[in-house]
Design a protein around this motif. Structure first.
Motif, PDB file in Angstrom:
ATOM      1  N   LEU A 105      34.026  13.846  31.081  1.00 51.39           N
ATOM      2  CA  LEU A 105      33.040  13.954  31.571  1.00 51.39           C
ATOM      3  C   LEU A 105      33.956  15.399  32.981  1.00 51.39           C
ATOM      4  O   LEU A 105      33.696  16.218  33.440  1.00 51.39           O
ATOM      5  CB  LEU A 105      31.748  14.544  32.038  1.00 51.39           C
ATOM      6  N   VAL A 106      34.263  14.499  33.544  1.00 52.38           N
ATOM      7  CA  VAL A 106      35.173  14.840  34.820  1.00 52.38           C
ATOM      8  C   VAL A 106      36.397  15.815  33.946  1.00 52.38           C
ATOM      9  O   VAL A 106      36.863  16.616  34.943  1.00 52.38           O
ATOM     10  CB  VAL A 106      36.047  13.067  35.710  1.00 52.38           C
ATOM     11  N   VAL A 107      37.279  15.340  33.568  1.00 60.82           N
ATOM     12  CA  VAL A 107      37.895  16.551  32.724  1.00 60.82           C
ATOM     13  C   VAL A 107      37.329  17.697  32.295  1.00 60.82           C
ATOM     14  O   VAL A 107      38.560  18.558  32.876  1.00 60.82           O
ATOM     15  CB  VAL A 107      38.734  16.207  31.561  1.00 60.82           C
ATOM     16  N   ILE A 108      35.985  17.593  32.228  1.00 65.43           N
ATOM     17  CA  ILE A 108      36.035  19.710  31.422  1.00 65.43           C
ATOM     18  C   ILE A 108      35.499  19.494  32.950  1.00 65.43           C
ATOM     19  O   ILE A 108      35.953  20.816  33.060  1.00 65.43           O
ATOM     20  CB  ILE A 108      34.338  18.674  31.187  1.00 65.43           C
ATOM     21  N   MET A 109      34.856  18.879  33.912  1.00 65.66           N
ATOM     22  CA  MET A 109      34.584  19.496  34.649  1.00 65.66           C
ATOM     23  C   MET A 109      36.129  20.781  35.434  1.00 65.66           C
ATOM     24  O   MET A 109      36.198  21.533  35.717  1.00 65.66           O
ATOM     25  CB  MET A 109      34.063  18.841  36.024  1.00 65.66           C
ATOM     26  N   TYR A 110      36.943  19.589  35.539  1.00 64.31           N
ATOM     27  CA  TYR A 110      38.550  20.209  36.210  1.00 64.31           C
ATOM     28  C   TYR A 110      38.385  21.395  35.278  1.00 64.31           C
ATOM     29  O   TYR A 110      39.129  22.336  35.892  1.00 64.31           O
ATOM     30  CB  TYR A 110      39.253  19.063  35.921  1.00 64.31           C
ATOM     31  N   LEU A 111      38.897  21.787  33.913  1.00 64.85           N
ATOM     32  CA  LEU A 111      39.004  22.465  33.062  1.00 64.85           C
ATOM     33  C   LEU A 111      38.580  23.878  33.554  1.00 64.85           C
ATOM     34  O   LEU A 111      39.125  24.784  33.385  1.00 64.85           O
ATOM     35  CB  LEU A 111      39.100  22.311  31.810  1.00 64.85           C
ATOM     36  N   GLY A 112      37.082  23.440  33.725  1.00 61.36           N
ATOM     37  CA  GLY A 112      35.931  24.872  33.869  1.00 61.36           C
ATOM     38  C   GLY A 112      36.658  25.222  35.648  1.00 61.36           C
ATOM     39  O   GLY A 112      36.435  26.515  35.146  1.00 61.36           O
ATOM     40  N   PHE A 113      36.513  24.799  36.317  1.00 61.96           N
ATOM     41  CA  PHE A 113      36.984  24.641  37.582  1.00 61.96           C
ATOM     42  C   PHE A 113      38.422  25.584  37.739  1.00 61.96           C
ATOM     43  O   PHE A 113      38.561  26.936  38.368  1.00 61.96           O
ATOM     44  CB  PHE A 113      36.805  23.993  38.930  1.00 61.96           C
ATOM     45  N   ALA A 114      39.409  24.775  37.063  1.00 68.28           N
ATOM     46  CA  ALA A 114      40.488  25.872  36.451  1.00 68.28           C
ATOM     47  C   ALA A 114      40.870  27.003  35.791  1.00 68.28           C
ATOM     48  O   ALA A 114      41.711  27.764  36.529  1.00 68.28           O
ATOM     49  CB  ALA A 114      41.695  24.922  36.534  1.00 68.28           C
ATOM     50  N   ALA A 115      39.911  27.175  34.772  1.00 63.97           N
ATOM     51  CA  ALA A 115      39.589  27.901  34.012  1.00 63.97           C
ATOM     52  C   ALA A 115      38.882  29.547  35.242  1.00 63.97           C
ATOM     53  O   ALA A 115      39.831  30.090  35.301  1.00 63.97           O
ATOM     54  CB  ALA A 115      39.209  27.869  33.436  1.00 63.97           C
ATOM     55  N   THR A 116      38.058  28.730  35.545  1.00 62.43           N
ATOM     56  CA  THR A 116      37.487  30.210  36.634  1.00 62.43           C
ATOM     57  C   THR A 116      38.274  30.315  37.897  1.00 62.43           C
ATOM     58  O   THR A 116      38.492  31.954  37.809  1.00 62.43           O
ATOM     59  CB  THR A 116      35.958  29.640  37.134  1.00 62.43           C
ATOM     60  N   GLY A 117      38.871  29.336  38.296  1.00 63.40           N
ATOM     61  CA  GLY A 117      39.833  30.038  39.151  1.00 63.40           C
ATOM     62  C   GLY A 117      40.392  30.974  38.426  1.00 63.40           C
ATOM     63  O   GLY A 117      41.463  31.388  39.116  1.00 63.40           O
ATOM     64  N   THR A 118      41.637  30.766  37.360  1.00 64.67           N
ATOM     65  CA  THR A 118      42.278  31.591  37.228  1.00 64.67           C
ATOM     66  C   THR A 118      41.663  32.152  36.724  1.00 64.67           C
ATOM     67  O   THR A 118      42.850  33.583  36.879  1.00 64.67           O
ATOM     68  CB  THR A 118      43.088  30.314  35.794  1.00 64.67           C
ATOM     69  N   VAL A 119      40.899  32.678  36.275  1.00 65.08           N
ATOM     70  CA  VAL A 119      40.041  34.283  36.212  1.00 65.08           C
ATOM     71  C   VAL A 119      40.541  35.315  37.326  1.00 65.08           C
ATOM     72  O   VAL A 119      41.211  36.409  37.594  1.00 65.08           O
ATOM     73  CB  VAL A 119      38.646  33.833  36.121  1.00 65.08           C
TER      74      VAL A 119
END
Length: 492
Positions: A111-125
């Motif tokens: 679940l932590v990995v999913i969190m990191y992916l979500g924040f990385a993706a939204t930040g990349t936008v």
């Protein structure tokens, strides 16, 4: 053993991963925690987070007050995790094995990995939009790819360069955001923005939840960036530096976000349509707008590097639970980081049209799965084991912590389930939320209930040692009691 404070010790490119950091490689001071977390929060996603409180109904003044309360509460939990780093010398999620068992810890790790992916993706936008504004490519996806490449570079170089980015982001963020604040004061009637509207309890609680959630989601990786501090660093100083850095940085950004959103509301969907372009317009346009776009990129690069670095170590922690390795080569880190960032860029390209709505739901949903983990970790470390951990046993399936800890896993499930009636999500609104007028307090319920359930269970089943036990090759003093390092019955 006297701790060293040599700031230049160790290789230029980090070689440690999930393994213990020995004393002769420790360096730095708590002040670096302040600049890292201040800089990590002086960025556009924090502005968006503050703006959401207004965009979803709160008056600007009460939104700012609610955001402050959430930052103060959530920041305290975040800083308690940070204070673990110097004593343990380990990444945050490795220490979860002491509570969940070596294999059991993989469940929250996924679940932590999913969190990191979500924040990385939204930040990349958002970073991709800023790069596009600078280069005028006409295609934000190009900016996202370029930003992803920069993130890979810093995350691969490791710990020292991440802290260096934090210092740069602090200076750049203060200058850039101060300028934006002055522009706002000069060009707009801020008093009118703060005086409009009325207090509404549900939207006030939403503001608290947004900022508390922002702080609490740092918990799974905050100790990753304090673990190189000398082991004799007072926990109080690490706590204070991390706490004030994250609270001041985030509140500054979120306050600007709330005011920008209040300013945009009477004039249509300007903020919703393009947050980066909106800040460029607020700056006055021209060359100064380009500077603001660079400020955005630097701030996002700092926090996205945290996500990539933390994501890599979280994935490695999950894999090594089965392979039993304690570290990996530099090229392996590069491969993990490239895969992680590549996936986050892909998500960013696909998710950008619905960014605002997706981000709000993402932040609030994260609270549901990370609050119980955080509560279990802090209760166990500070109240059950009393800051004493058998570090070699964290890598030993047959050691005192065992494969699975049923008490922690059951409590974790209870901590998630108990929040469901209090959720206020796009796909589901709990019955208790309706009684509260739409306010989401699931994070508070999860934090308290999980602690109350876990504490008595852990007291009965704890396998904590009587003192800290370090790896023998480090020469740390606490390794002397052989009887305490002998394997105990695996928990659960």
């Amino acid at each position: 053993m006297q701790a060293t404070t040599k700031t230049g010790s160790g290789p230029r490119v980090e070689r440690r991963s999930i393994d213990f950091v020995p004393e002769d490689e420790r360096h730095g001071s708590p002040a670096q925690q302040f600049t890292l977390w201040f800089g990590a929060n002086m960025q556009i996603t924090a502005i968006v987070d503050g703006a959401l409180a207004v965009l979803f109904g709160a008056d600007a003044l009460w939104a700012i007050i609610g955001l402050l309360i959430g930052n103060l509460l959530g920041g305290a939990v975040m800083a308690l995790h940070a204070a673990q780093g110097p004593k343990l010398g380990l990444p945050q999620m490795i220490s979860s094995r002491a509570q969940f068992g070596i294999l059991g810890a993989v469940i929250p790790l996924v679940l932590v990995v999913i969190m990191y992916l979500g924040f990385a993706a939204t930040g990349t936008v958002l970073a991709g939009q800023a790069v596009d504004q600078i280069l005028h490519t006409g295609t934000p996806a190009v900016g996202m790819v370029l930003f992803g490449a920069l993130t890979i570079l810093v995350a691969t170089l490791g710990y020292k360069y991440i802290h260096m980015m934090g210092r740069i982001a602090t200076i750049v963020g203060v200058l850039g955001f101060t300028y934006l604040g002055i522009r706002l004061l000069i060009s707009q009637d801020v008093g009118a923005l703060l005086g409009a509207g009325n207090f509404e309890f549900p939207t006030f609680l939403l503001a608290i939840s947004l900022s508390a959630g922002w702080q609490l989601t740092y918990g799974p990786y905050v100790a990753d960036y304090s673990r190189y501090l000398p082991s004799n660093t007072p926990a109080r100083k690490t706590f204070q530096a991390s706490y004030f850095g994250t609270v001041l940085g985030s509140q500054w950004s979120m306050t600007l976000g709330a005011l920008f959103a209040a300013l945009a509301l009477p004039k249509g969907e300007r903020f919703l349509d393009g947050q980066v372009a909106f800040l460029g317009h607020m700056s006055g346009g021209g060359l100064i707008a380009v500077v603001i776009y660079l400020v955005i990129v630097i701030g996002k690069l700092t926090v996205n590097t945290l996500n990539a670095y933390g994501g890599y170590m979280t994935m490695l922690t999950s894999v090594t639970a089965f392979t039993r390795k304690t570290g990996v080569a530099t090229w392996t880190r590069f491969a993990y980081v490239v895969g992680f960032i590549g996936l986050s860029v892909l998500i960013a390209v696909l998710a950008s049209p619905d960014f605002i709505a997706n981000f709000k739901n993402f932040v609030l949903l994260l609270l549901m799965v990370f609050i119980p983990w955080s509560s279990i970790n802090l209760v166990d470390y500070y109240l059950i084991s009393k800051e004493k951990v058998d570090i070699p046993a964290l890598y030993d399936l047959n050691g005192r912590y065992g494969r699975w800890n049923k008490s922690a896993l059951i409590t974790y499930a209870v901590g998630i389930i108990v929040q469901i009636p209090f959720l206020a999500q796009a796909l589901y609104t709990g019955p208790m939320t309706k009684l509260l007028g739409g306010a989401d307090i699931s994070w508070l319920v999860g934090l308290v209930v999980t602690a109350l359930v876990y504490f008595p269970l852990a007291k009965r089943t704890s396998n904590a040692p009587s003192h800290m036990i370090y790896p023998a090759e480090t020469g740390q003093e606490a390794v002397e009691a052989v009887t305490d390092s002998a394997p105990a019955s695996p928990a659960g």
